[in-house]
Structures are given as structure tokens and as C-alpha cells.
Design a protein around this motif. Structure first.
Motif, PDB file in Angstrom:
ATOM      1  N   ILE A 144      -5.477   6.373   0.716  1.00  0.00           N
ATOM      2  CA  ILE A 144      -4.751   5.460   0.063  1.00  0.00           C
ATOM      3  C   ILE A 144      -4.640   5.767  -1.172  1.00  0.00           C
ATOM      4  O   ILE A 144      -5.597   5.803  -1.905  1.00  0.00           O
ATOM      5  CB  ILE A 144      -5.372   3.891   0.387  1.00  0.00           C
ATOM      6  CG1 ILE A 144      -5.956   3.734   1.786  1.00  0.00           C
ATOM      7  CG2 ILE A 144      -4.868   2.784  -0.332  1.00  0.00           C
ATOM      8  CD1 ILE A 144      -6.886   2.541   2.221  1.00  0.00           C
TER       9      ILE A 144
ATOM     10  N   HIS B 231     -10.926   4.568   0.889  1.00  0.00           N
ATOM     11  CA  HIS B 231      -9.605   5.138   0.287  1.00  0.00           C
ATOM     12  C   HIS B 231      -9.507   6.521   1.015  1.00  0.00           C
ATOM     13  O   HIS B 231      -8.184   6.852   1.042  1.00  0.00           O
ATOM     14  CB  HIS B 231      -9.553   4.937  -1.015  1.00  0.00           C
ATOM     15  CG  HIS B 231     -10.394   6.039  -1.918  1.00  0.00           C
ATOM     16  ND1 HIS B 231     -11.740   5.906  -1.808  1.00  0.00           N
ATOM     17  CD2 HIS B 231     -10.223   7.084  -2.378  1.00  0.00           C
ATOM     18  CE1 HIS B 231     -12.464   6.994  -2.476  1.00  0.00           C
ATOM     19  NE2 HIS B 231     -11.288   7.656  -2.862  1.00  0.00           N
TER      20      HIS B 231
ATOM     21  N   HIS C  89       0.799  -1.180   0.073  1.00  0.00           N
ATOM     22  CA  HIS C  89      -0.060  -0.161   0.202  1.00  0.00           C
ATOM     23  C   HIS C  89       0.873   1.158  -0.117  1.00  0.00           C
ATOM     24  O   HIS C  89       2.103   1.307   0.548  1.00  0.00           O
ATOM     25  CB  HIS C  89      -1.053   0.079   1.137  1.00  0.00           C
ATOM     26  CG  HIS C  89      -2.076  -1.155   1.308  1.00  0.00           C
ATOM     27  ND1 HIS C  89      -2.007  -2.269   1.681  1.00  0.00           N
ATOM     28  CD2 HIS C  89      -3.397  -0.699   0.746  1.00  0.00           C
ATOM     29  CE1 HIS C  89      -3.181  -2.913   1.343  1.00  0.00           C
ATOM     30  NE2 HIS C  89      -4.123  -1.931   0.949  1.00  0.00           N
TER      31      HIS C  89
ATOM     32  N   ALA D 279      -2.545   0.548  -4.067  1.00  0.00           N
ATOM     33  CA  ALA D 279      -2.671  -0.770  -3.355  1.00  0.00           C
ATOM     34  C   ALA D 279      -2.398  -1.952  -4.425  1.00  0.00           C
ATOM     35  O   ALA D 279      -2.713  -1.767  -5.530  1.00  0.00           O
ATOM     36  CB  ALA D 279      -4.035  -0.851  -2.893  1.00  0.00           C
TER      37      ALA D 279
END
Length: 308
Positions: free
Chosen positions: A75, A102, A56, A78
Motif C-alpha cells: 500500500i 502496508h 488507495h 491512502a
């Protein structure tokens, strides 16, 4: 910005808020980027049974406020792989579902612990969008037969309908994620990093799907010129051993043939923090779970600060 684009049309206000927060945290030097790699290794009687890797990339924003902190996580990328091959589809499905979260916003306590999830309603809306748009696509589970695909997606939809609901304790679940577990801690307030934590923490067994009550102790503090290092190690306080024995005899013993021996679960971590920014520069976490000599699961988690 995150690469998970398919929620943007339903969240223009959220995007504006996030951009404003990003600008503010950049100006205040409280935004940083991390990359993590998590290996999941399972062995049966000492022999490798499965091996997975999750990677990640995150943007982490921290803002000091009265009584604690505001925090944001994005995020930005990934990736996952798994052996045996059959598990890869499930890993990709899991990453797709995780993209619902996210963007995350939290209120932290004075000791850097998560105490409030601020955008839960947006995550629930994202799940409803994903459920409608993508989880009906049979291309998600290409290594499974059509009937298996239907059954897996049905179970996933039912499970996520519970997780992404108003009553589900999502904050508690996120606190067990190894990124959150590592970056949201009392080093943020530069508290004393020696001795036992005042709180017990609940984790879950990956092998038996049972809650475990853990106690953590901060140990081996070392100060360097530009950083300091400390360890955070666990002690298992409680688990339902009788249920573990029952599950082992039903699920594992018919495959492994060996009787139940002894159960252990431990978490150990080593963390380095930059003095100037008060951000973690690198961290290593290991979770070991085993029925001695019979079945064991090891998670090796590496977190590293990278260029913004």
C-alpha cells in the motif's frame, strides 16, 4: 516503497526481501500499480445519512510458481474523508491502523485464491510498534471530547490486540477486502470464467455485523482484441434473519420509526483483464445492503491500473 515509514527500523530484513522481490517482479513483468476509490453511502428512508470516500494506491506483484503463485501487495498511499465531519477522525484512525499491514505477502492456490499469509508475524510486530508510539496521542481524535478519546482508543487497542495476534484468522479477514477480493481470483490461471464458483464465501454485514454466506457465479464473458471482460455476481445463501430483525427493531426502528420489511445483500462486479500481461486493467464492484425502503448501504468500488 510505501510511504508508511515508521516501521522500517524494525524490519530491515523485510525491506531487503521486498526490494529483491520488486526487482524480480519488475524483470519478469509481473508487477503493476493500481489506484482504487471506494464510496460508502448510507441512506435512511431514501435520504442521505452519510457519505465516505476511501482512496488507495497499491503495488501488486505476482510470480507463478509450482502449484500456484507468490503474491505481494504494498500500500503506497491512502486517503479517506467522511461526512458527517465527526466520522473523519475515525476514518483517519482506521487508515493509520491499516498501515500496520502496508506490506503483505501471500501464497495463492492454482486458482488464484489466497491460501497462506506469509508475513503475519511482521504485521503483529508493526501493531505493537504503532500501539506504543502513536495510539496514545490525543491528536488523533480532535473532534471528540477527552473522555470519548480515551474510550475510543481503549476499544481500538483491545480490538487490535485480538486482530494482530497469532490465533486471529487474518487471512480470512483480508480476503474480504475489495482489492484482494478482486485481484486474487481464478482469472490468474486463465480458468473457465463461466458458471458457479465451487466455493461459498463468507462476508459480513456492515449494518448488522453478522456473517453472510455467499455464492458467486461468473457470467457474461466477452472477448476483445486485447482483453476480456467478465462479471462476478453473488447470491445470498444464508444469514440469520431472526437476529437481523431483532437488531433492526432495537437500533434502527426507534430512529426511522418504520417497522422491519425485507432484507437483501448483493455483490456485483465487472472486471476487464489484459490478455498480454494477465493483469486486471479496470474493475467495478457494487455492494448493496438494505432493509427495503428503510435503511440502505451502498459501496461503489472502482479499481484501475495506472502507470508503474
Amino acid at each position: 516503497m510505501s510511504r508508511f515509514k515508521f516501521f522500517d527500523d524494525n524490519s530491515t530484513d523485510h525491506s531487503t526481501i521486498q526490494d529483491e522481490l520488486n526487482r524480480k517482479t519488475i524483470n519478469d513483468n509481473t508487477l503493476t500499480r493500481y489506484r482504487s476509490e471506494q464510496q460508502i453511502i448510507t441512506k435512511h428512508s431514501g435520504n442521505l445519512a452519510s457519505h465516505g470516500v476511501l482512496k488507495h494506491e497499491y503495488l501488486l506483484g505476482i510470480e507463478k510458481i509450482d502449484g500456484g503463485f507468490n503474491a505481494s501487495i504494498t500500500i503506497t498511499d491512502a486517503y479517506g474523508s467522511y461526512e458527517p465531519e465527526l466520522m473523519k477522525d475515525l476514518i483517519q484512525l482506521g487508515l493509520l491502523i491499516d498501515s500496520v499491514r502496508h506490506e503483505q505477502k501471500f501464497r495463492l492456490s492454482e486458482n488464484g485464491k489466497m491460501k497462506e499469509l506469509l508475513n503475519k508475524s511482521e504485521m503483529i510486530g508493526n501493531w505493537m510498534t504503532l500501539r506504543t508510539m502513536q495510539l496514545k496521542d490525543n491528536k488523533l481524535l480532535r473532534n471528540f471530547e477527552k473522555e470519548e478519546q480515551k474510550q475510543i482508543l481503549k476499544e481500538v487497542n483491545n480490538y487490535c490486540d485480538v486482530v494482530f495476534s497469532d490465533n486471529y484468522p487474518m487471512l480470512e479477514e483480508l480476503s474480504k477486502n475489495l482489492f484482494h477480493f478482486t485481484v486474487f481470483d481464478k482469472y490468474l490461471s486463465k480458468s473457465d470464467l463461466i458458471g458457479k464458483s465451487n466455493e461459498t464465501t463468507q462476508f459480513y454485514s456492515s449494518m448488522f455485523n453478522l456473517p453472510l454466506t455467499m455464492e458467486f457465479e461468473y457470467q457474461n464473458f466477452q472477448e476483445k482484441d486485447d482483453s476480456y471482460v467478465f462479471e462476478k455476481n453473488s447470491k445470498l445463501l444464508y444469514v440469520d434473519y431472526n437476529t437481523i430483525i431483532d437488531i433492526y427493531r432495537t437500533q434502527y426502528q426507534p430512529v426511522l420509526h418504520y417497522a422491519y420489511t425485507d432484507y437483501n445483500y448483493s455483490i456485483s462486479s465487472k472486471i476487464e483483464v489484459d490478455k498480454a500481461s494477465n493483469f486486471i486493467t479496470q474493475a467495478y464492484v457494487t455492494i448493496e445492503e438494505a432493509v427495503k425502503n428503510n435503511v440502505e448501504s451502498t459501496i461503489i468500488y472502482n479499481l484501475k491500473q495506472v502507470k508503474l
